[in-house]
Write a protein that holds these residues in place. Sequence first.
Motif, PDB file in Angstrom:
ATOM      1  N   THR A   1      34.430  47.511  42.933  1.00 15.44           N
ATOM      2  CA  THR A   1      33.791  47.288  44.233  1.00 15.44           C
ATOM      3  C   THR A   1      32.972  46.010  44.213  1.00 15.44           C
ATOM      4  OG1 THR A   1      33.660  49.685  44.586  1.00 15.44           O
ATOM      5  CG2 THR A   1      32.272  48.298  45.973  1.00 15.44           C
ATOM      6  N   TYR A   2      32.272  45.774  43.110  1.00 18.34           N
ATOM      7  CA  TYR A   2      31.463  44.558  43.013  1.00 18.34           C
ATOM      8  C   TYR A   2      32.331  43.309  43.139  1.00 18.34           C
ATOM      9  CZ  TYR A   2      28.223  41.017  41.427  1.00 18.34           C
ATOM     10  OH  TYR A   2      27.447  39.893  41.362  1.00 18.34           O
ATOM     11  N   ARG A   3      33.449  43.287  42.448  1.00 21.26           N
ATOM     12  CA  ARG A   3      34.320  42.112  42.522  1.00 21.26           C
ATOM     13  C   ARG A   3      34.858  41.908  43.940  1.00 21.26           C
ATOM     14  NH1 ARG A   3      35.278  43.471  36.942  1.00 21.26           N
ATOM     15  NH2 ARG A   3      36.746  45.149  37.423  1.00 21.26           N
ATOM     16  N   ARG A   4      35.057  43.002  44.647  1.00 21.98           N
ATOM     17  CA  ARG A   4      35.586  42.929  46.004  1.00 21.98           C
ATOM     18  C   ARG A   4      34.511  42.555  47.013  1.00 21.98           C
ATOM     19  NH1 ARG A   4      37.810  47.646  45.615  1.00 21.98           N
ATOM     20  NH2 ARG A   4      36.272  48.764  46.859  1.00 21.98           N
ATOM     21  N   MET A   5      33.253  42.934  46.745  1.00 16.12           N
ATOM     22  CA  MET A   5      32.175  42.768  47.731  1.00 16.12           C
ATOM     23  C   MET A   5      30.973  42.032  47.148  1.00 16.12           C
ATOM     24  SD  MET A   5      32.236  46.521  49.607  1.00 16.12           S
ATOM     25  CE  MET A   5      31.131  45.952  50.900  1.00 16.12           C
ATOM     26  N   ALA A   6      31.216  41.089  46.261  1.00 15.08           N
ATOM     27  CA  ALA A   6      30.128  40.414  45.555  1.00 15.08           C
ATOM     28  C   ALA A   6      29.162  39.703  46.499  1.00 15.08           C
ATOM     29  CB  ALA A   6      30.694  39.411  44.547  1.00 15.08           C
ATOM     30  N   ASP A   7      29.646  39.250  47.650  1.00 17.88           N
ATOM     31  CA  ASP A   7      28.769  38.543  48.588  1.00 17.88           C
ATOM     32  C   ASP A   7      27.663  39.435  49.140  1.00 17.88           C
ATOM     33  OD1 ASP A   7      30.180  36.250  48.245  1.00 17.88           O
ATOM     34  OD2 ASP A   7      31.295  36.375  50.137  1.00 17.88           O
TER      35      ASP A   7
ATOM     36  N   MET B   1      26.355  42.138  47.292  1.00 18.05           N
ATOM     37  CA  MET B   1      25.706  42.874  46.212  1.00 18.05           C
ATOM     38  C   MET B   1      24.747  41.990  45.414  1.00 18.05           C
ATOM     39  SD  MET B   1      26.939  45.825  46.688  1.00 18.05           S
ATOM     40  CE  MET B   1      28.206  46.374  47.840  1.00 18.05           C
ATOM     41  N   ASP B   2      23.610  42.561  45.054  1.00 16.78           N
ATOM     42  CA  ASP B   2      22.615  41.832  44.267  1.00 16.78           C
ATOM     43  C   ASP B   2      22.751  42.076  42.777  1.00 16.78           C
ATOM     44  OD1 ASP B   2      20.749  40.697  46.440  1.00 16.78           O
ATOM     45  OD2 ASP B   2      20.862  42.810  46.999  1.00 16.78           O
ATOM     46  N   VAL B   3      23.193  43.280  42.408  1.00 22.32           N
ATOM     47  CA  VAL B   3      23.254  43.650  40.993  1.00 22.32           C
ATOM     48  C   VAL B   3      24.598  44.310  40.698  1.00 22.32           C
ATOM     49  CG1 VAL B   3      22.236  45.068  39.171  1.00 22.32           C
ATOM     50  CG2 VAL B   3      20.751  44.006  40.897  1.00 22.32           C
ATOM     51  N   ASP B   4      25.245  43.872  39.622  1.00 22.23           N
ATOM     52  CA  ASP B   4      26.517  44.457  39.176  1.00 22.23           C
ATOM     53  C   ASP B   4      26.226  45.463  38.067  1.00 22.23           C
ATOM     54  OD1 ASP B   4      29.056  45.086  38.364  1.00 22.23           O
ATOM     55  OD2 ASP B   4      29.503  43.124  37.499  1.00 22.23           O
ATOM     56  N   ALA B   5      25.934  46.710  38.466  1.00 14.66           N
ATOM     57  CA  ALA B   5      25.684  47.752  37.474  1.00 14.66           C
ATOM     58  C   ALA B   5      26.978  48.235  36.836  1.00 14.66           C
ATOM     59  CB  ALA B   5      24.952  48.922  38.122  1.00 14.66           C
ATOM     60  N   GLY B   6      28.117  47.880  37.432  1.00 15.22           N
ATOM     61  CA  GLY B   6      29.401  48.256  36.862  1.00 15.22           C
ATOM     62  C   GLY B   6      29.656  47.645  35.497  1.00 15.22           C
ATOM     63  N   ARG B   7      28.881  46.632  35.117  1.00 16.04           N
ATOM     64  CA  ARG B   7      29.000  46.041  33.782  1.00 16.04           C
ATOM     65  C   ARG B   7      28.745  47.079  32.693  1.00 16.04           C
ATOM     66  NH1 ARG B   7      24.770  42.079  33.191  1.00 16.04           N
ATOM     67  NH2 ARG B   7      23.735  43.129  34.922  1.00 16.04           N
ATOM     68  N   ILE B   8      27.932  48.099  33.033  1.00 20.19           N
ATOM     69  CA  ILE B   8      27.650  49.177  32.072  1.00 20.19           C
ATOM     70  C   ILE B   8      28.948  49.912  31.732  1.00 20.19           C
ATOM     71  CG2 ILE B   8      26.407  51.344  31.735  1.00 20.19           C
ATOM     72  CD1 ILE B   8      24.321  50.216  33.797  1.00 20.19           C
TER      73      ILE B   8
ATOM     74  N   THR C   1      25.217  51.889  45.471  1.00 18.45           N
ATOM     75  CA  THR C   1      26.475  52.265  46.113  1.00 18.45           C
ATOM     76  C   THR C   1      27.648  52.071  45.150  1.00 18.45           C
ATOM     77  OG1 THR C   1      27.913  51.897  48.029  1.00 18.45           O
ATOM     78  CG2 THR C   1      26.783  49.960  47.137  1.00 18.45           C
ATOM     79  N   GLY C   2      28.593  52.984  45.220  1.00 19.12           N
ATOM     80  CA  GLY C   2      29.805  52.852  44.435  1.00 19.12           C
ATOM     81  C   GLY C   2      30.979  52.413  45.283  1.00 19.12           C
ATOM     82  N   ARG C   3      31.131  53.034  46.465  1.00 23.87           N
ATOM     83  CA  ARG C   3      32.218  52.677  47.372  1.00 23.87           C
ATOM     84  C   ARG C   3      31.976  51.335  48.046  1.00 23.87           C
ATOM     85  NH1 ARG C   3      35.571  56.709  49.137  1.00 23.87           N
ATOM     86  NH2 ARG C   3      36.836  54.923  49.728  1.00 23.87           N
ATOM     87  N   GLY C   4      30.684  50.979  48.223  1.00 28.85           N
ATOM     88  CA  GLY C   4      30.336  49.727  48.882  1.00 28.85           C
ATOM     89  C   GLY C   4      29.601  49.974  50.177  1.00 28.85           C
ATOM     90  N   SER C   5      28.564  49.192  50.426  1.00 34.34           N
ATOM     91  CA  SER C   5      27.816  49.256  51.676  1.00 34.34           C
ATOM     92  C   SER C   5      27.296  47.863  51.970  1.00 34.34           C
ATOM     93  CB  SER C   5      26.644  50.242  51.563  1.00 34.34           C
ATOM     94  OG  SER C   5      25.854  50.208  52.717  1.00 34.34           O
ATOM     95  N   VAL C   6      27.177  47.546  53.237  1.00 36.77           N
ATOM     96  CA  VAL C   6      26.696  46.208  53.604  1.00 36.77           C
ATOM     97  C   VAL C   6      25.334  46.247  54.294  1.00 36.77           C
ATOM     98  CG1 VAL C   6      29.039  45.301  53.815  1.00 36.77           C
ATOM     99  CG2 VAL C   6      27.899  46.206  55.845  1.00 36.77           C
ATOM    100  N   VAL C   7      24.753  47.433  54.504  1.00 34.62           N
ATOM    101  CA  VAL C   7      23.535  47.501  55.304  1.00 34.62           C
ATOM    102  C   VAL C   7      22.333  46.921  54.572  1.00 34.62           C
ATOM    103  CG1 VAL C   7      24.338  49.545  56.551  1.00 34.62           C
ATOM    104  CG2 VAL C   7      22.844  49.831  54.566  1.00 34.62           C
ATOM    105  N   GLY C   8      21.412  46.406  55.372  1.00 38.18           N
ATOM    106  CA  GLY C   8      20.099  46.002  54.909  1.00 38.18           C
ATOM    107  C   GLY C   8      19.088  46.772  55.718  1.00 38.18           C
TER     108      GLY C   8
END
Length: 407
Positions: free
Chosen positions: A337-343, A345-352, A315-322
């Motif tokens: 998005t990762y910084r905003r929703m880190a709780d 997210m499992d993986v921060d692909a935005g580091r790329i 997800t890019g915009r962010g999603s919370v579903v499991g």
Amino acid sequence: MTLAETHPEPALRGYLRADGRKGIRNTVVVAYLVECAHHVAREIAWPFRDADVHLIGFPGCFPNAYAQRMMEALCTHPNVGAVLLLSLGCESFDKYGLAHAVRQSGRPVETIVIQATGGTRRSIAEGQAWIETQRAALDAAETVPMAVSELIVGTVCGGSDGTSGITGNPAAGRAFDMLIEDGAACIFEETGELIGCEHIMASRAITPDLAGILEQSVAKAARYYATLGYGSFAPGNADGGLSTIEEKSMGAYAKSGSSPISGLLKPADRPPRGGLYLLDVVPDGEVRFGFPNINDTAEIAELIACGSHAVLFVTGRGSVVGSAISPVVKICANPETYRRMADDMDVDAGRILEGLASLDDVGREIRDLVLSLAQGARTKSEELGHREFALTYKSFEPIGPACLPAA
């Protein structure tokens, strides 16, 4: 020193089922067979929400072969150890056929018919007592060694933005290539988000007949969408920087990786062996049931029905579903998005995107995280209690032998 000694296979563990498959979870499923039984089923499962008791169900009162097949596949999934069925009593769902399928799989199964039991309170009490017994037995079960080649992993993307196709999706594709190299089966979808990429995709098919089938599946999706007057492109995608369905398709296609495509599946079909498979989620025949999938959760359920032990969600915009039954790994494509929703997210692909990691780095991280799930680790969505589930009406024709030449 041998290659096996320098790169030993990770010590995965699974729960052995009677059919020889192994699960990475040992879940009790509570399944309602009509919306009228949903509340009772939810009340039964609620006290066990921290004990791997998951709620799934089909809301429709009228029979549907797709829903029946989906429920049979889900209730006999290798991650499931026992099943409680909740029937109102007058719905058309074949509860006896479903119970028989579960029993034949070697799993304990109980059916509560609310009208026969005497209503809400008695049904809840009976169901909770049954779960307590089953949960105690499952908690005492021992695991057995499990190979990477016994894993099935699915992938889906949702809440996509301009970063999804350049970070999260291709990183998931790299993880797929690594898992497939070790013998796992990996499933990507959906044909409605591959429009414009069908010829490139077909060139990776292991047979010419399969190549034609892959192209036909995307053409079917295009016709379906044209009939409905919409495409797989939401306002949120545009707000996130995507411009066209073709741009979105290229990003979605990236999560398939680069391995040869071994077959095409439809919901509840299982890969016969390791390799890469496309899941066709668009119904066959005339347009009768509206949207192919009403949300991402419905697509996740179909991947799980195909046997996925875990699902990668980019997800890019962010999603919370499991999801119920199988853990969902959240891969965030956008660093903001990762910084905003880190709780969540499992993986921060935005580091790329920020030059802090390569596609291979994040691909390995995703691969290792998937393997860790078969070693006792849990995803963020599991820890937060996310168990979303959706199942609606659809219609499919069986796949033919050309769809699975690898079998």
